[in-house]
Design a protein around this motif. Structure first.
Motif, PDB file in Angstrom:
ATOM      1  N   PRO A 339       0.785  -1.243   0.000  1.00  0.00           N
ATOM      2  CA  PRO A 339       0.000   0.000   0.000  1.00  0.00           C
ATOM      3  C   PRO A 339       0.815   1.291   0.000  1.00  0.00           C
ATOM      4  N   PRO A 340       1.916   1.427   0.776  1.00  0.00           N
ATOM      5  CA  PRO A 340       2.666   2.690   0.679  1.00  0.00           C
ATOM      6  C   PRO A 340       3.232   2.953  -0.712  1.00  0.00           C
ATOM      7  N   LEU A 341       3.689   1.902  -1.383  1.00  0.00           N
ATOM      8  CA  LEU A 341       4.234   2.085  -2.734  1.00  0.00           C
ATOM      9  C   LEU A 341       3.139   2.498  -3.706  1.00  0.00           C
ATOM     10  N   VAL A 342       1.985   1.830  -3.616  1.00  0.00           N
ATOM     11  CA  VAL A 342       0.876   2.170  -4.511  1.00  0.00           C
ATOM     12  C   VAL A 342       0.380   3.590  -4.238  1.00  0.00           C
ATOM     13  N   ALA A 343       0.249   3.948  -2.961  1.00  0.00           N
ATOM     14  CA  ALA A 343      -0.206   5.300  -2.616  1.00  0.00           C
ATOM     15  C   ALA A 343       0.780   6.350  -3.109  1.00  0.00           C
ATOM     16  N   SER A 344       2.076   6.055  -3.041  1.00  0.00           N
ATOM     17  CA  SER A 344       3.073   7.005  -3.524  1.00  0.00           C
ATOM     18  C   SER A 344       2.979   7.178  -5.034  1.00  0.00           C
ATOM     19  N   VAL A 345       2.737   6.081  -5.747  1.00  0.00           N
ATOM     20  CA  VAL A 345       2.589   6.177  -7.204  1.00  0.00           C
ATOM     21  C   VAL A 345       1.381   7.036  -7.572  1.00  0.00           C
ATOM     22  N   PHE A 346       0.245   6.807  -6.916  1.00  0.00           N
ATOM     23  CA  PHE A 346      -0.948   7.611  -7.193  1.00  0.00           C
ATOM     24  C   PHE A 346      -0.752   9.063  -6.778  1.00  0.00           C
ATOM     25  N   SER A 347      -0.058   9.271  -5.687  1.00  0.00           N
ATOM     26  CA  SER A 347       0.214  10.642  -5.261  1.00  0.00           C
ATOM     27  C   SER A 347       1.060  11.375  -6.291  1.00  0.00           C
ATOM     28  N   THR A 348       2.043  10.703  -6.873  1.00  0.00           N
ATOM     29  CA  THR A 348       2.856  11.315  -7.926  1.00  0.00           C
ATOM     30  C   THR A 348       2.029  11.616  -9.161  1.00  0.00           C
ATOM     31  N   ALA A 365      11.007   8.091   0.851  1.00  0.00           N
ATOM     32  CA  ALA A 365      10.818   7.403   2.129  1.00  0.00           C
ATOM     33  C   ALA A 365      10.156   6.038   1.927  1.00  0.00           C
ATOM     34  N   ALA A 366       9.167   5.970   1.034  1.00  0.00           N
ATOM     35  CA  ALA A 366       8.514   4.686   0.773  1.00  0.00           C
ATOM     36  C   ALA A 366       9.505   3.671   0.215  1.00  0.00           C
ATOM     37  N   GLY A 367      10.357   4.113  -0.731  1.00  0.00           N
ATOM     38  CA  GLY A 367      11.350   3.197  -1.280  1.00  0.00           C
ATOM     39  C   GLY A 367      12.394   2.789  -0.264  1.00  0.00           C
ATOM     40  N   ALA A 368      12.851   3.743   0.561  1.00  0.00           N
ATOM     41  CA  ALA A 368      13.882   3.419   1.557  1.00  0.00           C
ATOM     42  C   ALA A 368      13.352   2.471   2.617  1.00  0.00           C
ATOM     43  N   VAL A 369      12.143   2.734   3.123  1.00  0.00           N
ATOM     44  CA  VAL A 369      11.575   1.852   4.146  1.00  0.00           C
ATOM     45  C   VAL A 369      11.339   0.457   3.580  1.00  0.00           C
ATOM     46  N   GLY A 370      10.806   0.382   2.367  1.00  0.00           N
ATOM     47  CA  GLY A 370      10.599  -0.931   1.755  1.00  0.00           C
ATOM     48  C   GLY A 370      11.895  -1.685   1.556  1.00  0.00           C
ATOM     49  N   LEU A 371      12.954  -0.987   1.117  1.00  0.00           N
ATOM     50  CA  LEU A 371      14.252  -1.633   0.913  1.00  0.00           C
ATOM     51  C   LEU A 371      14.835  -2.128   2.226  1.00  0.00           C
ATOM     52  N   VAL A 372      14.816  -1.292   3.268  1.00  0.00           N
ATOM     53  CA  VAL A 372      15.401  -1.676   4.555  1.00  0.00           C
ATOM     54  C   VAL A 372      14.654  -2.856   5.169  1.00  0.00           C
ATOM     55  N   LEU A 373      13.328  -2.814   5.144  1.00  0.00           N
ATOM     56  CA  LEU A 373      12.564  -3.920   5.726  1.00  0.00           C
ATOM     57  C   LEU A 373      12.758  -5.208   4.939  1.00  0.00           C
ATOM     58  N   ALA A 374      12.853  -5.094   3.617  1.00  0.00           N
ATOM     59  CA  ALA A 374      13.095  -6.296   2.811  1.00  0.00           C
ATOM     60  C   ALA A 374      14.449  -6.913   3.135  1.00  0.00           C
ATOM     61  N   PRO A 397       8.416   3.860  -6.766  1.00  0.00           N
ATOM     62  CA  PRO A 397       7.886   5.209  -6.521  1.00  0.00           C
ATOM     63  C   PRO A 397       8.910   6.324  -6.748  1.00  0.00           C
ATOM     64  N   SER A 398      10.144   6.099  -6.344  1.00  0.00           N
ATOM     65  CA  SER A 398      11.168   7.129  -6.512  1.00  0.00           C
ATOM     66  C   SER A 398      11.490   7.349  -7.985  1.00  0.00           C
ATOM     67  N   LEU A 399      11.632   6.271  -8.736  1.00  0.00           N
ATOM     68  CA  LEU A 399      11.940   6.408 -10.159  1.00  0.00           C
ATOM     69  C   LEU A 399      10.778   7.038 -10.919  1.00  0.00           C
ATOM     70  N   LEU A 400       9.555   6.712 -10.522  1.00  0.00           N
ATOM     71  CA  LEU A 400       8.407   7.324 -11.175  1.00  0.00           C
ATOM     72  C   LEU A 400       8.293   8.805 -10.824  1.00  0.00           C
ATOM     73  N   ALA A 401       8.544   9.140  -9.586  1.00  0.00           N
ATOM     74  CA  ALA A 401       8.489  10.546  -9.195  1.00  0.00           C
ATOM     75  C   ALA A 401       9.548  11.370  -9.927  1.00  0.00           C
ATOM     76  N   ALA A 402      10.699  10.751 -10.227  1.00  0.00           N
ATOM     77  CA  ALA A 402      11.757  11.482 -10.930  1.00  0.00           C
ATOM     78  C   ALA A 402      11.367  11.840 -12.357  1.00  0.00           C
ATOM     79  N   LEU A 403      10.445  11.070 -12.949  1.00  0.00           N
ATOM     80  CA  LEU A 403      10.018  11.379 -14.315  1.00  0.00           C
ATOM     81  C   LEU A 403       9.253  12.694 -14.398  1.00  0.00           C
ATOM     82  N   PHE A 404       8.650  13.127 -13.310  1.00  0.00           N
ATOM     83  CA  PHE A 404       7.847  14.349 -13.303  1.00  0.00           C
ATOM     84  C   PHE A 404       8.628  15.559 -12.782  1.00  0.00           C
ATOM     85  N   LEU A 405       9.897  15.352 -12.441  1.00  0.00           N
ATOM     86  CA  LEU A 405      10.697  16.428 -11.875  1.00  0.00           C
ATOM     87  C   LEU A 405      11.542  17.100 -12.953  1.00  0.00           C
ATOM     88  N   PRO A 406      12.015  18.310 -12.708  1.00  0.00           N
ATOM     89  CA  PRO A 406      12.996  18.905 -13.629  1.00  0.00           C
ATOM     90  C   PRO A 406      14.271  18.070 -13.698  1.00  0.00           C
TER      91      PRO A 406
END
Length: 666
Positions: A339-348, A365-374, A397-406
């Motif tokens: 859910p945090p990853l999906v919510a982050s994608v929709f938020s982006t 944060a969603a990517g870092a927490v998911g990576l650390v817990l995994a 989520p991080s890679l997708l968010a970067a597509l919308f950034l300068p």
């Protein structure tokens, strides 16, 4: 029951075998005692009976042990075989006087050995008949076929949904959980409606939600004391914990009674308490229900997918970490991690182009927490499927968010993700299973996005192909196939970009005035293509993925064609840089034709004992001849055409003469 019966039967069989063996030994001891008694009697002259009996035994022909005895029926197998009676002494005048009786009873005599072998054969037949009778009797008493030992540990067959619903008590459990879900949804709708209609005040709403959640949890704790009411206890506790968590979200985001950090801390406390209760009750269903109750209704409270929603969902994921470490509950890991990853994608997606600092921070944060817990879960339980899946999708989520950034923020985000994941990949020797390889693959994807974002034009294809060469060398050094696969992907993408923009096929057919900067970039890209076409198959061969050219011609032939294309583009762009215009174009084609023939000569000489190299050399000779006839004859003119044909012909003539001498000298 069947295991116990099979074990008792094996014990009886071993006991029967030991008794039979003991009987055989006693029989041998009895035979030896009779032999000693006979020898003692022969030494005493007052006992003539053994002397009259021994010759009679000597004259009695022994039965041949080689002849098989008739089959014994199972009913008669249990009856003991009668021992052969000693022959009655006959008249004195019928006993042949050949040898002393003691000679016939000696253990080394053939007659004595034949009698001993016959006794052993009869004992073996008796044991086999006894075992057959016991086995038949056991099968009559236990008609069920004995299954092999391994079948007792086969997994239980899967139960369908209809069979689960038809079981006793399934209806009550279903009603309890559906009731809990409906109650939780009703609480959410009441809060929303109270806001819209202005019922009560914000503070009474928050207090009422907290009282309702605490009451439901308390009733669940009371019902759990009775085993008959534990289904309802699970549903009530999950509903109450979900209501408390949603009330904390509402107090933080809707009414702003609590600051963000206080609301997150309160939500973490509620989620941890609910999951610890699930661990205490040893119920994975309760744990999954607590997580789902917290995350499903949260978007309604936050009125959409926002960075605040991602933060509260991350709190639930962090709270589930102790449960994932103590219990192997994949459902909880999936329910809390996705859910945090999906919510982050929709938020982006809702934020749109340009992004925002809060959304980018939430995605990271969603990517870092998911990576650390995994990583934590895989270190605890190597090969955990849920943890590996979370590791694979954590950077999304991080890679997708970067597509919308300068450009600059996007490069910083993707480069940071790539560095972290590649560091995890480098530490793969301390990780088990697929953890390091998955992190490496995700890191290479982030590095690819970083390169595509940072560079453009001819530099993009040259950098991508160069990174492919570098990854191939890393694969050769580390023996990791993921690096070689990444190098192939980088080289293919860079090569396609180069083929479309930097080194197109029209370069070899059309004469155009191109700036020196473009020609220099083309030369650089062509050199990169030539290098990667040589490096990738060589490294694959060193790692054992490609066989030698004599055993597998196809990949080497494809790599050779790519190398020829790169070499041709390199020669032509270099000639155009040296001699601009039509003259450089003609000079470049002459050099290309001659270089093809020279390369064919080298391959034929080096491949005198290698079939694959000879085949590639002959193919290159045919390609050079076709180029002379189909292209050079029509495209070139004047001195360039004459030079191309003369030089190519001389090289081919010399190659043929040299090759013929080498073949004749073998």
């Amino acid at each position: 029951m069947l295991i116990a019966m099979t074990t008792d039967g094996d014990v009886l069989l071993r006991l029967a075998g030991e008794i039979d063996d003991l009987g055989a030994r006693l029989a041998r001891v009895g035979t030896e005692l009779r032999t000693v008694q006979t020898e003692t009697a022969q030494e005493q002259p007052a006992a003539p009976a053994p002397e009259a009996q021994a010759p009679e035994q000597a004259t009695t022909p022994p039965e041949q042990p080689q002849q098989p005895e008739p089959q014994v029926p199972p009913q008669q197998a249990a009856q003991p075989i009668p021992q052969p009676q000693q022959a009655q002494p006959q008249q004195h005048q019928q006993v042949p006087q050949q040898q002393p009786p003691r000679y016939f009873t000696h253990p080394q005599h053939p007659q004595y050995q034949a009698q001993y072998q016959q006794t052993q054969y009869q004992q073996t037949q008796y044991q086999q008949a006894q075992y057959a009778q016991w086995q038949q009797q056991y099968r009559r008493q236990h008609p069920q076929p004995q299954q092999p030992y391994r079948h007792h540990y086969q997994p239980a067959p899967k139960v369908s949904l209809a069979e689960r619903l038809s079981k006793e008590g399934a209806g009550s459990r279903l009603l309890a959980w559906v009731g809990g879900a409906v109650t939780l949804l009703g609480v959410v709708l009441f809060l929303v409606l109270a806001i819209q209609r202005g019922w009560l005040g914000p503070l009474p709403r928050v207090i009422g939600g907290a009282v309702l959640g605490a009451a439901l949890v308390g009733i669940g704790l009371r019902l759990h004391r009775n085993p008959a009411g534990r289904t309802g206890a699970f549903a009530l506790a999950a509903t109450g914990i979900g209501a408390l968590y949603l009330d904390a979200i509402a107090a933080t985001t809707m009414y702003e009674y609590l600051p963000a950090y206080a609301g997150l801390a309160l939500g973490l406390l509620i989620a941890v308490g609910g999951l610890l209760l699930a661990v205490r009750w040893k119920s994975s269903l309760l744990a999954a229900a607590v997580v789902l109750g917290c995350v499903v209704c949260a978007p309604i409270i936050t009125q959409g997918f926002t960075p605040e929603l991602v933060a509260f969902l991350l709190v639930v994921q962090v709270a589930s970490t102790p449960v994932q470490l103590r219990q192997s509950w994949p459902s909880v890991a999936v329910a809390a991690g996705i859910p945090p990853l999906v919510a982050s994608v929709f938020s982006t997606a809702f934020t749109g182009f340009g992004g925002s600092t809060a959304n980018t921070a939430a995605a990271l944060a969603a990517g870092a927490v998911g990576l650390v817990l995994a990583l934590i879960v895989t270190l605890k339980r190597a090969g955990d499927a849920a943890a590996l899946a979370l590791l694979a999708v954590a950077p999304a989520p991080s890679l997708l968010a970067a597509l919308f950034l300068p450009k600059t923020p996007a490069v910083l985000v993707t480069a940071s993700v790539a560095l972290v994941l590649l560091a995890v990949w480098a530490a793969g020797q301390w990780l088990d299973g697929w953890t390091g390889d998955l992190a490496g693959a995700a890191g290479l994807l982030a590095a690819l996005q970083t390169t595509m974002t940072l560079f453009d034009g001819s530099a993009r294809s040259a950098i991508l192909i160069s990174e492919g060469v570098l990854l191939a060398l890393v694969a050769l050094w580390t023996k990791k196939h993921v690096a070689l696969a990444g190098g192939l992907v980088f080289a293919v993408i860079g090569g396609l970009i180069a083929l479309a923009f930097d080194v197109p096929p029209t370069l070899f057919f059309l004469i155009r005035n191109r700036p020196d900067a473009d020609l220099a970039a083309t030369l650089l890209v062509a050199v990169a293509i030539l290098v990667v076409a040589i490096t990738l198959p060589w490294v694959a061969h060193r790692l054992g993925l490609f066989k030698a050219p004599a055993e597998n011609v196809v990949p080497w032939l494809f790599a050779g064609v790519v190398a020829l294309y790169g070499a041709g583009a390199m020669v032509l762009s270099g000639a155009l840089l040296a001699v601009p215009g039509r003259s450089g174009f003609l000079l470049g084609h002459v050099v290309i034709t001659v270089s093809w023939t020279v390369a064919a000569l080298v391959l034929l000489i080096r491949g005198i004992s290698v079939v694959g190299l000879r085949v590639i050399g002959l193919v290159l000779v045919g390609a050079a001849v076709l180029k002379l006839v189909l292209f050079d004859l029509s495209a070139l003119d004047g001195l360039a055409r004459v030079a191309a044909f003369l030089l190519a012909g001389l090289v081919l003539l010399g190659a043929g003469t040299r090759y013929a001498k080498l073949v004749a000298s073998r």
